[in-house]
Design an enzyme around this catalytic site. Structure first.
Site, PDB file in Angstrom:
ATOM      1  N   SER A 290       0.826  -1.211   0.000  1.00 31.52           N
ATOM      2  CA  SER A 290       0.000   0.000   0.000  1.00 31.52           C
ATOM      3  C   SER A 290       0.856   1.255   0.000  1.00 31.52           C
ATOM      4  O   SER A 290       0.356   2.336  -0.299  1.00 31.52           O
ATOM      5  CB  SER A 290      -0.855   0.054   1.264  1.00 31.52           C
ATOM      6  OG  SER A 290      -1.643  -1.082   1.384  1.00 31.52           O
TER       7      SER A 290
ATOM      8  N   HIS B 107      -0.924  -2.408  -7.269  1.00 30.17           N
ATOM      9  CA  HIS B 107      -1.674  -2.093  -6.049  1.00 30.17           C
ATOM     10  C   HIS B 107      -3.174  -2.219  -6.290  1.00 30.17           C
ATOM     11  O   HIS B 107      -3.790  -1.335  -6.901  1.00 30.17           O
ATOM     12  CB  HIS B 107      -1.300  -0.666  -5.599  1.00 30.17           C
ATOM     13  CG  HIS B 107      -1.912  -0.261  -4.303  1.00 30.17           C
ATOM     14  ND1 HIS B 107      -2.121   1.050  -3.959  1.00 30.17           N
ATOM     15  CD2 HIS B 107      -2.369  -0.988  -3.247  1.00 30.17           C
ATOM     16  CE1 HIS B 107      -2.677   1.109  -2.764  1.00 30.17           C
ATOM     17  NE2 HIS B 107      -2.837  -0.114  -2.312  1.00 30.17           N
TER      18      HIS B 107
ATOM     19  N   GLU C  68      -3.424   0.484  -9.123  1.00 32.94           N
ATOM     20  CA  GLU C  68      -2.386   1.504  -9.257  1.00 32.94           C
ATOM     21  C   GLU C  68      -1.119   0.765  -9.707  1.00 32.94           C
ATOM     22  O   GLU C  68      -0.693  -0.185  -9.045  1.00 32.94           O
ATOM     23  CB  GLU C  68      -2.147   2.143  -7.874  1.00 32.94           C
ATOM     24  CG  GLU C  68      -2.146   3.643  -7.842  1.00 32.94           C
ATOM     25  CD  GLU C  68      -1.982   4.197  -6.412  1.00 32.94           C
ATOM     26  OE1 GLU C  68      -1.935   3.440  -5.426  1.00 32.94           O
ATOM     27  OE2 GLU C  68      -1.896   5.422  -6.303  1.00 32.94           O
TER      28      GLU C  68
ATOM     29  N   ASN D 141      -2.953   6.242  -1.183  1.00 31.72           N
ATOM     30  CA  ASN D 141      -2.804   6.324   0.275  1.00 31.72           C
ATOM     31  C   ASN D 141      -2.165   7.617   0.750  1.00 31.72           C
ATOM     32  O   ASN D 141      -2.308   7.993   1.906  1.00 31.72           O
ATOM     33  CB  ASN D 141      -2.041   5.105   0.787  1.00 31.72           C
ATOM     34  CG  ASN D 141      -2.973   3.908   0.803  1.00 31.72           C
ATOM     35  OD1 ASN D 141      -4.121   4.020   1.224  1.00 31.72           O
ATOM     36  ND2 ASN D 141      -2.514   2.779   0.304  1.00 31.72           N
TER      37      ASN D 141
END
Ligand code: NAD
Length: 289
Positions: free
Chosen positions: A122, A144, A156, A194
């Site tokens: 992450s 991701h 991602e 994130n």
């Protein structure tokens, strides 16, 4: 470009690894999942049955396709038995040392640099993870996925400084073949998702800790006022409070800024074992599954 994947290896049978295995199998790819923690494999099998079952119930998948997908997934409890893969996605605990040790081991198990080693981290630097593969760092890439993997559209795609351009193109092709929409981000702590999401979740814990409002009100305000499908505290339970703390630590270290430190209340809940949905209790107490 074709992804060229016949057999996918997945490290970690948790929320994310299990989901990645499921969508790959549904896309016709054979998958072997590794997990060494007691009970993790049985739990993952149960989640697969239930999740694929829901697709059948809703008429999004035939029973025959569901059975075929489940039949494409096998499990091993020793990493050395994860053989014959032409692509591996790592989805174990968000801990740089654990991941780097595993990538060093994978690089030795798979000397052929055509075997791509992807990480679902992450927030941890893909460049740092890639260094663990030495001379074959060019085949390491960030892939991701989002939780729950069978439902969330985005992947991602994060190249490390070392990643070969062809590996990025193959990652985009594989994500697309799995029914996802790949979007590229650069390798900075937290990437895009994130970097933006986690500080907001952390701030929601501060708001609760400082008595600005109770969790139901914080989540309700963000849902109704900002049109979020789920409030930030409920989302934290869903992600896993331990994972949230780990990501905040990576942001604080990677961006060299203490404003990203995890809220003391969030850390305290993790210390108390209130990790969120995966254990039935986090910010909220969840009905038994
Ligand atoms: P999880 O806790 O559900 O699963 C982690 C798995 O790793 C477990 O099955 C466990 O058996 C295994 N594991 C734990 N310690 C290990 C070790 N020392 N060596 C080998 N295996 C070990 O976690 P998750 O939510 O599936 O997260 C996995 C990865 O995916 C993390 O890197 C996380 O940051 C990332 N991720 C999580 C989310 C999310 O919303 N939960 C979303 C995107 C990415």
């Amino acid at each position: 470009m074709s992804h060229g994947v016949n057999k996918l290896g997945v490290l970690g049978a948790g929320q994310m690894g299990g989901g990645i295995a499921q969508i790959a199998a549904a896309a016709g790819i054979s998958v072997t999942v590794f997990d060494s923690f007691p009970g993790a494999i049985d739990k993952c099998k149960g989640v697969h049955k239930k999740s694929i079952g829901k697709f059948v119930e809703k008429g999004k998948m035939s029973q025959a396709d569901a059975d075929a997908a489940l039949g494409r997934i096998s499990f091993v409890d020793k990493v050395d038995n994860l053989t014959g893969c032409d692509w591996v996605v790592e989805a174990v605990v968000e801990d740089a040392k654990v991941k780097k040790d595993l990538f060093t081991r994978l690089a030795a198990m798979y000397p052929d640099p055509k075997v791509v080693l992807a990480t679902n981290t992450s927030s941890i630097s893909i460049t740092e993870i890639a260094t663990a593969c030495g001379a074959t760092a060019g085949r390491v890439v960030g892939m991701h996925f989002f939780n729950p993997v069978p439902l969330m559209q985005l992947v991602e795609v994060i190249p490390a400084v070392q990643t070969d351009a062809a590996v990025v193109e193959r990652t985009i092709a594989l994500a697309t073949a799995m029914g996802k929409t790949p979007l590229k981000a650069n390798d900075r702590a937290g990437f895009v998702s994130n970097r933006v999401l986690m500080p907001m979740i952390n701030e929601a814990f501060y708001a609760w800790m400082e008595g600005v409002a109770e969790p139901e009100a914080i989540d309700g305000i963000m849902k109704l006022g900002c049109n979020f499908p789920m409030g930030p505290l409920r989302l934290a339970d869903y992600i896993g409070l331990d994972t949230c703390v780990n990501i905040m630590n990576v942001l604080a270290d990677g961006l060299n800024n203490d404003r990203y430190r995890a809220c003391p209340l969030l850390k305290q809940l993790v210390t108390a074992g209130r990790l969120g949905d995966k254990v039935g209790r986090g910010v909220y107490t969840l009905p038994a599954k």
